[in-house]
Scaffold this motif. Structure first.
Motif, PDB file in Angstrom:
ATOM      1  N   GLU A   1     -28.458  -7.025 -42.644  1.00 50.77           N
ATOM      2  CA  GLU A   1     -29.887  -7.368 -42.635  1.00 50.77           C
ATOM      3  C   GLU A   1     -30.202  -8.317 -41.470  1.00 50.77           C
ATOM      4  N   TYR A   2     -30.138  -7.762 -40.260  1.00 50.43           N
ATOM      5  CA  TYR A   2     -30.506  -8.546 -39.070  1.00 50.43           C
ATOM      6  C   TYR A   2     -32.007  -8.806 -39.098  1.00 50.43           C
ATOM      7  N   PRO A   3     -32.454  -9.892 -38.420  1.00 46.06           N
ATOM      8  CA  PRO A   3     -33.892 -10.187 -38.415  1.00 46.06           C
ATOM      9  C   PRO A   3     -34.700  -9.054 -37.766  1.00 46.06           C
ATOM     10  N   LYS A   4     -36.006  -8.986 -38.100  1.00 46.33           N
ATOM     11  CA  LYS A   4     -36.879  -7.946 -37.548  1.00 46.33           C
ATOM     12  C   LYS A   4     -36.854  -8.023 -36.015  1.00 46.33           C
TER      13      LYS A   4
ATOM     14  N   ASN B   1     -38.756  25.372 -45.931  1.00 43.48           N
ATOM     15  CA  ASN B   1     -39.966  25.867 -45.266  1.00 43.48           C
ATOM     16  C   ASN B   1     -41.207  25.289 -45.946  1.00 43.48           C
ATOM     17  N   PRO B   2     -41.749  24.171 -45.499  1.00 42.15           N
ATOM     18  CA  PRO B   2     -41.380  23.405 -44.305  1.00 42.15           C
ATOM     19  C   PRO B   2     -40.038  22.670 -44.504  1.00 42.15           C
ATOM     20  N   PRO B   3     -39.346  22.355 -43.381  1.00 36.23           N
ATOM     21  CA  PRO B   3     -38.078  21.628 -43.522  1.00 36.23           C
ATOM     22  C   PRO B   3     -38.324  20.153 -43.827  1.00 36.23           C
ATOM     23  N   ILE B   4     -38.055  19.749 -45.072  1.00 36.72           N
ATOM     24  CA  ILE B   4     -38.391  18.389 -45.506  1.00 36.72           C
ATOM     25  C   ILE B   4     -37.139  17.621 -45.917  1.00 36.72           C
ATOM     26  N   LEU B   5     -36.984  16.424 -45.340  1.00 34.96           N
ATOM     27  CA  LEU B   5     -35.934  15.483 -45.735  1.00 34.96           C
ATOM     28  C   LEU B   5     -36.626  14.249 -46.315  1.00 34.96           C
ATOM     29  N   ILE B   6     -36.039  13.673 -47.348  1.00 32.83           N
ATOM     30  CA  ILE B   6     -36.627  12.458 -47.939  1.00 32.83           C
ATOM     31  C   ILE B   6     -35.537  11.390 -48.061  1.00 32.83           C
ATOM     32  N   PHE B   7     -35.866  10.170 -47.638  1.00 34.92           N
ATOM     33  CA  PHE B   7     -34.972   9.032 -47.922  1.00 34.92           C
ATOM     34  C   PHE B   7     -35.818   7.908 -48.494  1.00 34.92           C
ATOM     35  N   SER B   8     -35.132   6.915 -49.080  1.00 35.97           N
ATOM     36  CA  SER B   8     -35.885   5.894 -49.797  1.00 35.97           C
ATOM     37  C   SER B   8     -35.417   4.473 -49.480  1.00 35.97           C
ATOM     38  N   PRO B   9     -36.133   3.785 -48.554  1.00 38.72           N
ATOM     39  CA  PRO B   9     -35.852   2.359 -48.353  1.00 38.72           C
ATOM     40  C   PRO B   9     -36.553   1.570 -49.469  1.00 38.72           C
TER      41      PRO B   9
ATOM     42  N   ARG C   1     -33.562  -8.617 -54.953  1.00 42.76           N
ATOM     43  CA  ARG C   1     -33.501 -10.077 -55.123  1.00 42.76           C
ATOM     44  C   ARG C   1     -34.840 -10.778 -54.901  1.00 42.76           C
ATOM     45  N   ASP C   2     -35.683 -10.279 -53.971  1.00 40.78           N
ATOM     46  CA  ASP C   2     -36.915 -11.021 -53.663  1.00 40.78           C
ATOM     47  C   ASP C   2     -38.133 -10.118 -53.439  1.00 40.78           C
ATOM     48  N   ASN C   3     -38.005  -8.833 -53.727  1.00 40.96           N
ATOM     49  CA  ASN C   3     -39.127  -7.884 -53.627  1.00 40.96           C
ATOM     50  C   ASN C   3     -39.664  -7.722 -52.202  1.00 40.96           C
ATOM     51  N   THR C   4     -38.878  -8.123 -51.190  1.00 42.04           N
ATOM     52  CA  THR C   4     -39.341  -7.898 -49.815  1.00 42.04           C
ATOM     53  C   THR C   4     -39.049  -6.451 -49.409  1.00 42.04           C
ATOM     54  N   THR C   5     -39.727  -5.991 -48.357  1.00 40.67           N
ATOM     55  CA  THR C   5     -39.543  -4.596 -47.920  1.00 40.67           C
ATOM     56  C   THR C   5     -38.605  -4.541 -46.715  1.00 40.67           C
ATOM     57  N   LYS C   6     -38.019  -3.373 -46.516  1.00 41.18           N
ATOM     58  CA  LYS C   6     -37.056  -3.195 -45.419  1.00 41.18           C
ATOM     59  C   LYS C   6     -37.800  -2.838 -44.130  1.00 41.18           C
ATOM     60  N   HIS C   7     -37.156  -3.162 -43.000  1.00 39.18           N
ATOM     61  CA  HIS C   7     -37.797  -2.897 -41.699  1.00 39.18           C
ATOM     62  C   HIS C   7     -38.079  -1.407 -41.529  1.00 39.18           C
TER      63      HIS C   7
ATOM     64  N   ASP D   1     -41.073   0.067 -34.491  1.00 39.95           N
ATOM     65  CA  ASP D   1     -42.308  -0.573 -34.953  1.00 39.95           C
ATOM     66  C   ASP D   1     -43.410  -0.386 -33.899  1.00 39.95           C
ATOM     67  N   ALA D   2     -44.597  -0.930 -34.179  1.00 38.51           N
ATOM     68  CA  ALA D   2     -45.750  -0.717 -33.294  1.00 38.51           C
ATOM     69  C   ALA D   2     -45.502  -1.286 -31.893  1.00 38.51           C
ATOM     70  N   GLU D   3     -44.604  -2.289 -31.795  1.00 34.11           N
ATOM     71  CA  GLU D   3     -44.286  -2.874 -30.467  1.00 34.11           C
ATOM     72  C   GLU D   3     -43.189  -2.089 -29.759  1.00 34.11           C
ATOM     73  N   GLY D   4     -42.657  -1.097 -30.412  1.00 33.82           N
ATOM     74  CA  GLY D   4     -41.604  -0.272 -29.796  1.00 33.82           C
ATOM     75  C   GLY D   4     -40.191  -0.776 -30.053  1.00 33.82           C
ATOM     76  N   ASN D   5     -40.038  -1.791 -30.940  1.00 35.11           N
ATOM     77  CA  ASN D   5     -38.687  -2.275 -31.274  1.00 35.11           C
ATOM     78  C   ASN D   5     -37.964  -1.234 -32.124  1.00 35.11           C
ATOM     79  N   VAL D   6     -36.726  -0.945 -31.750  1.00 33.94           N
ATOM     80  CA  VAL D   6     -35.937   0.092 -32.436  1.00 33.94           C
ATOM     81  C   VAL D   6     -35.186  -0.502 -33.617  1.00 33.94           C
ATOM     82  N   ASN D   7     -35.101   0.250 -34.712  1.00 31.40           N
ATOM     83  CA  ASN D   7     -34.335  -0.149 -35.902  1.00 31.40           C
ATOM     84  C   ASN D   7     -33.434   1.008 -36.326  1.00 31.40           C
TER      85      ASN D   7
END
Ligand SMILES: Cc1cc2nc3c(=O)[nH]c(=O)nc-3n(C[C@H](O)[C@H](O)[C@H](O)COP(=O)(O)O)c2cc1C
Length: 298
Positions: free
Chosen positions: A105-108, A56-64, A69-75, A37-43
């Motif tokens: 799902e540990y806290p942020k 070409n270009p080398p592209i990988l896609i993943f989907s968080p 259950r509550d429409n919140t977003t992942k870290h 994150d912007a503070e440098g915390n690693v996830n």
């Protein structure tokens, strides 16, 4: 069609939809994604909505996805919007349980490298660290994040371009290529199921050659109607580039002493089935061209 369950997905609950999609679309590769994150915390979190989409270009896609259950977003999703960098670490069988623990799902702000016990190694071109245990890690810059909706369980495509690759040398062959038989990769299936790509689970299928296959439609009708030959057998026969010549057929009839054989077998159906069984054996031992010739002898 009584044996087919046919469903309009809008009539299903999110859970049911998730179940059908994830049990049917598998095995899925697993991206163990390291972000900051912007503070440098690693996830660190695993994602099986993941694949490679371009060389070409080398592209990988993943989907968080947004949580159902509550429409919140992942870290991970929040982090790639703050710092557009990610390391996608590949997961092998020796990493499965630590990888699973990292999905908690540990806290942020909690670093799942520490929680799962994976080794945190500094990357060379991006700020998120890589996983020391991974056979292969891809340092990426995030080109674009594409939300697929704004409700619970909506996916978010994290389109990532690979800018550095790290490979443990023990997984390379003599030519310096990654050796699939050494990798021992795992895939995610539906529910709690995984699968392991090693040993007898691995098999090779030859790519169709530059010469076009004749196609299943060009096989004799008794072959298409066979109770002995399977769809895979038909696929291999249809992949041959030529039909047998008259000469090939005459020779094959001589080799198999077709006249005598015919004499032993009472009716045409019996003859056909025994030829199909023999052809199947030939296909299984790699003699596909010979099998097609034999099938043209009746
Ligand atoms: C093997 C595996 C694959 C997963 N794949 C996904 C996925 O593709 N998308 C997703 O949103 N969550 C997926 N999850 C769940 C996330 O890893 C989990 O929600 C995690 O806590 C998210 O962490 P974060 O909020 O720290 O980013 C998966 C979990 C496991 C164990």
């Amino acid at each position: 069609m009584e044996d087919i369950l046919s469903i309009d997905p809008t009539t299903l609950s999110i859970g049911q939809r998730h179940g059908y999609l994830l049990s049917a679309i598998g095995p899925r590769p697993i991206a163990l994604a390291s972000t900051i994150d912007a503070e440098g915390n690693v996830n660190l979190s695993p994602y099986s909505f993941f694949n490679a989409f371009s060389t070409n270009p080398p592209i990988l896609i993943f989907s968080p996805a947004r949580r159902g259950r509550d429409n919140t977003t992942k870290h991970s999703y929040e982090n790639v919007n703050e710092i557009k960098e990610v390391v996608i670490n590949i997961v092998d069988h020796s990493m499965v349980h630590q990888m699973s623990l990292s999905s908690t799902e540990y806290p942020k702000g909690v670093n799942e490298f520490v929680k799962s016990g994976f080794t945190q190694i500094p990357s060379t071109k991006v700020r998120p660290p890589r996983v020391g245990e991974s056979p292969v890690s891809f340092e990426c810059i995030v080109k674009e994040v594409v939300p697929l909706g704004n409700v619970g369980a909506s996916g978010n495509l994290v389109i990532s371009e690979v800018i550095q690759i790290h490979i443990q040398k023990k997984f390379l062959d003599e030519q310096g290529k990654l050796d699939t038989t050494k990798l021992d990769l795992v895939g995610r299936m539906g529910g709690m199921w995984y699968c392991r790509a090693s040993g007898s689970a691995l098999f090779e299928v030859e790519k169709p050659g530059a010469e076009m296959g004749i196609g299943v439609d060009k096989l004799p009708s008794h072959v298409l109607a066979s109770h002995v030959l399977t769809g895979n057998d038909l696929g291999r026969l249809g992949g041959l580039s030529d039909l047998p010549t008259e000469e090939d057929i005459i020779k094959m009839k001589e080799v198999h002493q077709f006249a005598d054989w015919h004499g032993d077998i009472r009716d045409a159906e019996e003859l056909r089935d025994s030829v199909h069984h023999k052809a199947k054996e030939m296909i299984e031992s790699g003699l596909v061209k010979e099998a097609l010739t034999l099938l043209h002898c009746i």
